[in-house]
Design an enzyme around this catalytic site. Structure first.
Site, PDB file in Angstrom:
ATOM      1  N   GLU A   1       7.747 -23.226 -22.021  1.00  0.00           N
ATOM      2  CA  GLU A   1       9.132 -23.575 -22.407  1.00  0.00           C
ATOM      3  C   GLU A   1       9.139 -24.094 -23.846  1.00  0.00           C
ATOM      4  OE1 GLU A   1       9.225 -26.364 -19.238  1.00  0.00           O
ATOM      5  OE2 GLU A   1       9.095 -28.100 -20.563  1.00  0.00           O
TER       6      GLU A   1
ATOM      7  N   LYS B   1       9.427 -26.456 -27.115  1.00  0.00           N
ATOM      8  CA  LYS B   1       9.152 -27.856 -27.430  1.00  0.00           C
ATOM      9  C   LYS B   1      10.317 -28.328 -28.299  1.00  0.00           C
ATOM     10  CE  LYS B   1       5.526 -30.884 -29.246  1.00  0.00           C
ATOM     11  NZ  LYS B   1       6.413 -31.788 -29.926  1.00  0.00           N
TER      12      LYS B   1
ATOM     13  N   ASP C   1      12.728 -30.327 -30.590  1.00  0.00           N
ATOM     14  CA  ASP C   1      12.424 -31.204 -31.709  1.00  0.00           C
ATOM     15  C   ASP C   1      13.527 -32.247 -31.870  1.00  0.00           C
ATOM     16  OD1 ASP C   1      11.144 -32.262 -33.825  1.00  0.00           O
ATOM     17  OD2 ASP C   1      11.628 -30.651 -35.232  1.00  0.00           O
TER      18      ASP C   1
ATOM     19  N   ARG D   1      11.551 -43.790 -26.286  1.00  0.00           N
ATOM     20  CA  ARG D   1      10.134 -43.771 -25.977  1.00  0.00           C
ATOM     21  C   ARG D   1       9.455 -45.091 -26.346  1.00  0.00           C
ATOM     22  NH1 ARG D   1       5.111 -42.530 -27.997  1.00  0.00           N
ATOM     23  NH2 ARG D   1       3.856 -41.261 -26.582  1.00  0.00           N
TER      24      ARG D   1
ATOM     25  N   TYR E   1      13.066 -32.138 -19.099  1.00  0.00           N
ATOM     26  CA  TYR E   1      12.018 -31.178 -18.768  1.00  0.00           C
ATOM     27  C   TYR E   1      10.880 -31.722 -17.914  1.00  0.00           C
ATOM     28  CZ  TYR E   1      10.610 -33.563 -23.029  1.00  0.00           C
ATOM     29  OH  TYR E   1      10.353 -34.523 -23.964  1.00  0.00           O
TER      30      TYR E   1
ATOM     31  N   LYS F   1       2.078 -25.619 -31.590  1.00  0.00           N
ATOM     32  CA  LYS F   1       2.961 -25.979 -32.701  1.00  0.00           C
ATOM     33  C   LYS F   1       3.217 -24.771 -33.601  1.00  0.00           C
ATOM     34  CE  LYS F   1       3.325 -30.122 -33.875  1.00  0.00           C
ATOM     35  NZ  LYS F   1       4.320 -31.171 -33.740  1.00  0.00           N
TER      36      LYS F   1
ATOM     37  N   CYS G   1      25.912 -40.068 -70.004  1.00  0.00           N
ATOM     38  CA  CYS G   1      26.003 -38.737 -69.408  1.00  0.00           C
ATOM     39  C   CYS G   1      25.040 -37.783 -70.113  1.00  0.00           C
ATOM     40  CB  CYS G   1      27.429 -38.218 -69.521  1.00  0.00           C
ATOM     41  SG  CYS G   1      27.593 -36.516 -68.974  1.00  0.00           S
TER      42      CYS G   1
ATOM     43  N   CYS H   1      27.635 -35.119 -71.982  1.00  0.00           N
ATOM     44  CA  CYS H   1      28.582 -35.464 -73.050  1.00  0.00           C
ATOM     45  C   CYS H   1      28.267 -36.787 -73.729  1.00  0.00           C
ATOM     46  CB  CYS H   1      30.014 -35.437 -72.523  1.00  0.00           C
ATOM     47  SG  CYS H   1      30.379 -36.795 -71.395  1.00  0.00           S
TER      48      CYS H   1
ATOM     49  N   CYS I   1      30.128 -39.891 -64.645  1.00  0.00           N
ATOM     50  CA  CYS I   1      30.650 -39.695 -65.983  1.00  0.00           C
ATOM     51  C   CYS I   1      32.156 -39.632 -65.796  1.00  0.00           C
ATOM     52  CB  CYS I   1      30.121 -38.383 -66.556  1.00  0.00           C
ATOM     53  SG  CYS I   1      31.006 -37.881 -68.041  1.00  0.00           S
TER      54      CYS I   1
ATOM     55  N   CYS J   1      34.464 -33.680 -69.745  1.00  0.00           N
ATOM     56  CA  CYS J   1      33.024 -33.442 -69.912  1.00  0.00           C
ATOM     57  C   CYS J   1      32.749 -31.996 -69.508  1.00  0.00           C
ATOM     58  CB  CYS J   1      32.262 -34.423 -69.022  1.00  0.00           C
ATOM     59  SG  CYS J   1      30.531 -34.013 -68.790  1.00  0.00           S
TER      60      CYS J   1
END
Ligand code: IVH
Length: 698
Positions: free
Chosen positions: A134, A136, A138, A157, A247, A344, A438, A441, A456, A461
């Protein structure tokens, strides 16, 4: 409950709601309504296949909510209402998991898997092992305890032994059932494990919102999910739409000795099926069973290729010995079970070196630092520069020139620096300075109080003007792709283009004399510019680059108005009537549409032939923009659903109940309590079906 039962009941409740909500519900049938709502939630959040419209669901929900408000002693902890409403959590108490949450052994290639299979065969004494494979997921891992079929608590956890009790937040995740009939399987208490995820599309929306608010985006959906689980305002957790995948069963306390009735799961696949049947989003649809490791290897490779097509992030596959008896024989180490291994996928993280920082001026004048890094390939593209957002971000991440940095790019997500690898510092790294003027300018930069971004403030500008034009023509805005960044810059530098209306009055004679602008490309460019004039209104609103107005907000606004000039007539309060428009967005919109230069530019664009009308308005001659409606009683000409559709088509908004936000209550025959309630609020206009139809026709 069967589908047809639920449909009949749903209809019954919706009708009852119309006629006499006060007597429809009582102690004897309220649980039936809850079951009905649970069924609809499961269809929507787990199966992705709803049976009723959102509106109908909301109606039923409100019916239950108002009953419970007047009968607080009858509220049950697993009632669907217990997922919503405000709820501020002070702290998350620590809790001990019933069984320590172990990790998984990792594998990265075929040899690792073959090696693991060999060990499993040796220890189990089997010649060929059946595996269940199945994804994994993330995300952030969680454990849930159910007792007597009710969700008791949900925890993070933590260190594997002790986690944080985040029950109030877990209850906001609608794919996690508040009650599940484990007793049917002879289970009195159970601890299950899973992963909480934020889907890629919700993550993109969430990051868009952060960026509109000037907050740096998060690096990946995993961080977003983990962060959300620890938010103290549970209502915000609801808004972020997390999903829970379950799971694993780590512990069960049977109502009587196990294994004697033959009902319990004997394989991992059985267990996923049990969880699925009880309403959990287990990987029931994704999992596959194989005899022997060879086929497993083909399958995980195949899954890796399709990884980007999934709506959520996975970082690999988990291969589990299917038979629970064999799992028990294999046992576990202090770190991981011997009967499972993670395979992985290729990393979307890479290490690189921060070489320099450049500063870019955006269309709102914001000066954004961009990190130049040693080019590294990640997930199929080579990354060499990464936005590092603002000065606070640089300080928080403690980034320094010369640092080794960890880069991540998850799927279609923009690359981010996860952290600097401080353990690799040599002492030669240098602090990153921030400019005071800036870079384009040379005017002094300004940082408004409470903001993290230096700006700015010179609206002329050049960098800002160019960026505004580039945004205007970009793909999600007016979509004049053949114009593109490079051409905009080129035309600007040559004096051929100096503002947005200038796009539509380009000097084609001069352009056709430029190198690289043959007849064909000039024709294409002219055509694309011409075609953009007909873009729908929401694209134009987004293209204007108003601060805090992203695509989603632009769409909501466009739906609520007839013509762009309507926006110049609305007060800040009026603007806040649009869904999603809070005080900050309203102030920004108000300022934009009351600035004479902007109003002048919009007039020019209108004269040049750009579409300024809302689509609904153009199609239906509509005029319900910004108004809210609610129907009650039996309509004689229109079906209820058709009438509601008309409201939306004409730019109006439907409300679910009578409140001061309501503009029009449309009354049919036998109207009940809503009419009574509306009579008490003077601002609500009570109209007949005929009046409503006339409003649409006019
Ligand atoms: S099984 C004892 N199955 O990955 C059982 N874990 O890197 C251990 N994870 O701690 C877990 N998807 O948080 C299992 N389908 C899956 C999973 C999964 C994601 C997480 C889990 C685990 C971590 C190990």
């Amino acid at each position: 409950m069967s589908v047809s039962d639920v449909q009949t009941k749903t209809r019954y409740w919706l009708e009852a709601l119309e006629k006499n909500p006060a007597s429809a519900l009582h102690e004897g049938n309220v649980e039936e309504l809850r079951d009905c709502l649970r069924f609809h939630e499961h269809r929507y959040y787990v199966l992705n296949d709803p049976l009723v419209s959102d509106y109908e669901y909301d109606q039923l929900f409100k019916l239950l909510e108002s009953f419970e408000q007047s009968h607080p002693s009858l509220v049950t902890p697993d009632s669907p209402t217990q997922r919503v409403g405000p709820g501020l959590v002070k702290d998350f108490p620590k809790v001990e998991h019933l069984v320590p949450m172990l990790s998984l052994e990792n594998s990265y290639n075929v040899d690792d898997l073959l090696d693991w299979d060999r060990r499993v065969k040796e220890l189990s004494g089997l010649e060929e092992v059946e595996y269940c494979v199945e994804p994994k997921f993330d995300g952030a891992s969680i454990s849930l305890v159910y007792e007597s079929d009710k969700l008791q608590r949900g925890a993070t956890r933590g260190d594997g032994v002790i986690g944080d009790d985040i029950t109030p937040n877990i209850k906001r995740i609608r794919s996690i059932p508040l009650s599940a009939a484990f007793s049917r399987y002879g289970i009195r208490q159970i601890e299950v494990r899973g992963e909480v995820l934020m889907s890629k599309s919700n993550f993109a929306k969430y990051n868009e919102k952060l960026q509109e608010e000037g907050i740096p985006p998060l690096a990946n959906p995993r961080n977003a999910a983990a962060g959300t689980l620890r938010i103290k305002d549970s209502a915000e957790v609801s808004r972020r739409n997390l999903e829970g995948f379950i799971y694993h069963v780590s512990y069960t306390l049977p109502t009587h000795p196990v294994g004697q009735d033959g009902k319990g799961p004997v394989s991992h696949a059985d267990m996923l099926k049990m969880l699925w049947d009880l309403g959990f989003r287990s990987p029931q649809q994704e999992r596959k069973i194989f005899n022997g490791i060879r086929q497993v290897i083909d399958f995980v490779h195949q899954f890796e290729e399709g990884r980007d097509d999934l709506p959520y992030e996975i970082d690999g596959m988990v291969i589990k010995v299917n038979s629970i008896a064999v799992q028990e024989k294999l046992g576990m180490t202090s770190h991981h079970p011997r009967w499972a291994i993670a395979y992985k996928f290729k990393a979307r993280q890479a290490e690189s070196k921060l070489l320099a920082v450049e500063y870019q001026v955006g269309r709102t004048g914001a000066v954004t630092p961009v990190a130049k890094i040693e080019p590294v390939p990640i997930g199929g593209v080579t990354v060499s520069s990464i936005s590092i957002h603002n000065e606070d971000y640089i300080r928080e991440k403690d980034l320094r020139l010369g640092d080794h940095v960890l880069i991540e790019r998850s799927g279609d997500v923009i690359p981010q620096i996860v952290r600097s690898l401080t353990e690799k510092r040599t002492g030669h790294e240098r602090m990153i300075g921030f400019p005071t003027e800036c870079p384009e300018c040379r005017q002094p930069l300004f940082k408004p109080e409470g903001e993290a971004v230096w700006r700015c403030t010179n609206i002329n500008c050049h960098a800002q003007v160019v960026e505004r034009i580039i945004h205007f023509v970009s793909k999600d805005a007016m979509d004049i792709r053949s114009l593109g960044d490079a051409n905009v810059r080129k035309f600007f530098d040559m004096g051929l283009l100096s503002d947005i209306p200038g796009i539509y009055t380009l000097d084609w004679e001069k352009i056709s004399k430029l190198e690289g602008f043959g007849k064909k490309s000039v024709d294409n460019l002219r055509e694309a510019i011409e075609a953009s004039k007909a873009q729908p209104l929401h694209r134009l609103i987004y293209a204007l680059g108003i601060r805090y107005v992203g695509e989603t907000t632009a769409k909501t606004i466009a739906r609520g108005i007839r013509h762009i000039h309507d926006l110049s007539e609305l007060s800040e309060e009026g603007l806040m009537q649009f869904e999603d428009v809070g005080a900050k967005v309203a102030t920004s919109l108000h300022a934009f549409f009351h600035n004479p230069d902007n109003v002048q530019m919009l007039h020019e664009l209108e004269k040049l032939g750009l579409n300024m009308q809302s689509q609904q308005a153009a199609v239906h001659g509509a005029n319900l923009g910004g108004q809210t409606f609610l129907f009650t009683g039996t309509l004689s000409k229109l079906k209820r659903s058709a009438a509601e559709e008309l409201v939306e088509q004409h730019g109006g908004t439907l409300l679910g109940s009578v409140s001061s936000k309501l503009n029009y209550l449309v009354v049919g025959e036998d109207a009940g309590s809503k009419l009574e309630k509306a009579r008490k609020i003077p601002s609500i206009k009570i109209i007949t079906e005929e009046d409503f139809l006339k409003m649409i026709e006019s």
